[in-house]
Write a protein that holds these residues in place. Structure first.
Motif, PDB file in Angstrom:
ATOM      1  N   GLU A   1      -4.655   7.793   2.781  1.00  0.00           N
ATOM      2  CA  GLU A   1      -5.540   6.649   3.013  1.00  0.00           C
ATOM      3  C   GLU A   1      -5.769   5.798   1.764  1.00  0.00           C
ATOM      4  OE1 GLU A   1      -7.616   3.781   4.907  1.00  0.00           O
ATOM      5  OE2 GLU A   1      -6.281   5.290   5.729  1.00  0.00           O
ATOM      6  N   PRO A   2      -6.025   6.382   0.590  1.00  0.00           N
ATOM      7  CA  PRO A   2      -6.197   5.525  -0.597  1.00  0.00           C
ATOM      8  C   PRO A   2      -4.967   4.666  -0.883  1.00  0.00           C
ATOM      9  CG  PRO A   2      -7.032   7.724  -1.049  1.00  0.00           C
ATOM     10  CD  PRO A   2      -6.315   7.789   0.273  1.00  0.00           C
ATOM     11  N   LEU A   3      -3.770   5.236  -0.736  1.00  0.00           N
ATOM     12  CA  LEU A   3      -2.561   4.458  -0.966  1.00  0.00           C
ATOM     13  C   LEU A   3      -2.392   3.415   0.139  1.00  0.00           C
ATOM     14  CD1 LEU A   3      -0.028   3.728  -2.489  1.00  0.00           C
ATOM     15  CD2 LEU A   3       1.122   5.686  -1.398  1.00  0.00           C
ATOM     16  N   ASN A   4      -2.673   3.775   1.380  1.00  0.00           N
ATOM     17  CA  ASN A   4      -2.581   2.805   2.469  1.00  0.00           C
ATOM     18  C   ASN A   4      -3.501   1.615   2.220  1.00  0.00           C
ATOM     19  OD1 ASN A   4      -0.862   2.705   4.743  1.00  0.00           O
ATOM     20  ND2 ASN A   4      -1.652   4.666   5.451  1.00  0.00           N
ATOM     21  N   GLN A   5      -4.670   1.851   1.670  1.00  0.00           N
ATOM     22  CA  GLN A   5      -5.593   0.751   1.361  1.00  0.00           C
ATOM     23  C   GLN A   5      -5.017  -0.156   0.276  1.00  0.00           C
ATOM     24  OE1 GLN A   5      -9.495   2.361   0.614  1.00  0.00           O
ATOM     25  NE2 GLN A   5      -9.776   2.939   2.755  1.00  0.00           N
ATOM     26  N   ARG A   6      -4.365   0.433  -0.717  1.00  0.00           N
ATOM     27  CA  ARG A   6      -3.745  -0.378  -1.771  1.00  0.00           C
ATOM     28  C   ARG A   6      -2.567  -1.181  -1.212  1.00  0.00           C
ATOM     29  NH1 ARG A   6      -2.842   4.149  -5.391  1.00  0.00           N
ATOM     30  NH2 ARG A   6      -1.333   2.884  -6.482  1.00  0.00           N
ATOM     31  N   ILE A   7      -1.840  -0.586  -0.268  1.00  0.00           N
ATOM     32  CA  ILE A   7      -0.746  -1.309   0.385  1.00  0.00           C
ATOM     33  C   ILE A   7      -1.320  -2.450   1.222  1.00  0.00           C
ATOM     34  CG2 ILE A   7       1.121  -1.107   2.079  1.00  0.00           C
ATOM     35  CD1 ILE A   7       1.469   1.840   1.010  1.00  0.00           C
ATOM     36  N   ASP A   8      -2.418  -2.192   1.940  1.00  0.00           N
ATOM     37  CA  ASP A   8      -3.105  -3.264   2.687  1.00  0.00           C
ATOM     38  C   ASP A   8      -3.436  -4.422   1.753  1.00  0.00           C
ATOM     39  OD1 ASP A   8      -3.158  -1.639   4.970  1.00  0.00           O
ATOM     40  OD2 ASP A   8      -5.286  -1.143   4.755  1.00  0.00           O
ATOM     41  N   ASP A   9      -4.021  -4.102   0.608  1.00  0.00           N
ATOM     42  CA  ASP A   9      -4.408  -5.138  -0.355  1.00  0.00           C
ATOM     43  C   ASP A   9      -3.195  -5.935  -0.831  1.00  0.00           C
ATOM     44  OD1 ASP A   9      -7.037  -4.300  -0.124  1.00  0.00           O
ATOM     45  OD2 ASP A   9      -7.007  -3.147  -2.009  1.00  0.00           O
ATOM     46  N   ALA A  10      -2.070  -5.232  -1.059  1.00  0.00           N
ATOM     47  CA  ALA A  10      -0.855  -5.915  -1.493  1.00  0.00           C
ATOM     48  C   ALA A  10      -0.343  -6.852  -0.396  1.00  0.00           C
ATOM     49  CB  ALA A  10       0.221  -4.894  -1.877  1.00  0.00           C
TER      50      ALA A  10
END
Length: 126
Positions: A87-96
């Motif tokens: 989830e933390p990485l998915n959120q960073r991907i969302d932001d990108a």
């Protein structure tokens, strides 16, 4: 050119190109080329399909774990693996995705809030 240099060129292409073209192989052996979006987070490229894992190109990738990206006449072979529940990485991907594709409305929503998010793939060297 070494494999690392070749993949570095792939990462640059996926980071710098708004709409990339993923090439997958149909069951009859023919190539299908599909325009998609990509982002790079911490030097690692990721792709999503706004329609999720049930799309034709995503189904072909699930079968083989491989694809190529077309950059003009050049083909950039890659491996693709599901991201999973990070989830933390998915959120960073969302932001990108939000940063790179700001202003794309509904299509962006599908990538960050819809089935595309659940079908995030990590792009790696072939």
């Amino acid at each position: 050119m070494s494999d690392n240099q070749h993949f570095s060129g792939t990462v640059d292409h996926l980071a710098d190109t708004e709409t990339v073209h993923i090439c997958t192989v149909r069951e009859d052996g023919s190539e299908a080329v599909t325009p998609i979006w990509s982002v790079v987070v911490d030097g690692v490229p990721y792709i999503r399909n706004g329609y999720g894992a049930s799309s034709k190109w995503a189904s072909r990738v699930a079968r083989t774990g491989r694809a190529t990206f077309a950059a003009g006449e050049t083909r950039l072979p890659v491996s693709l693996t599901p991201l999973g529940d990070d989830e933390p990485l998915n959120q960073r991907i969302d932001d990108a995705y939000r940063q790179k594709y700001a202003g794309h409305g509904f299509a962006l929503d599908m990538a960050v809030d819809g089935p595309g998010r659940r079908a995030t793939l990590r792009v790696g060297p072939a």
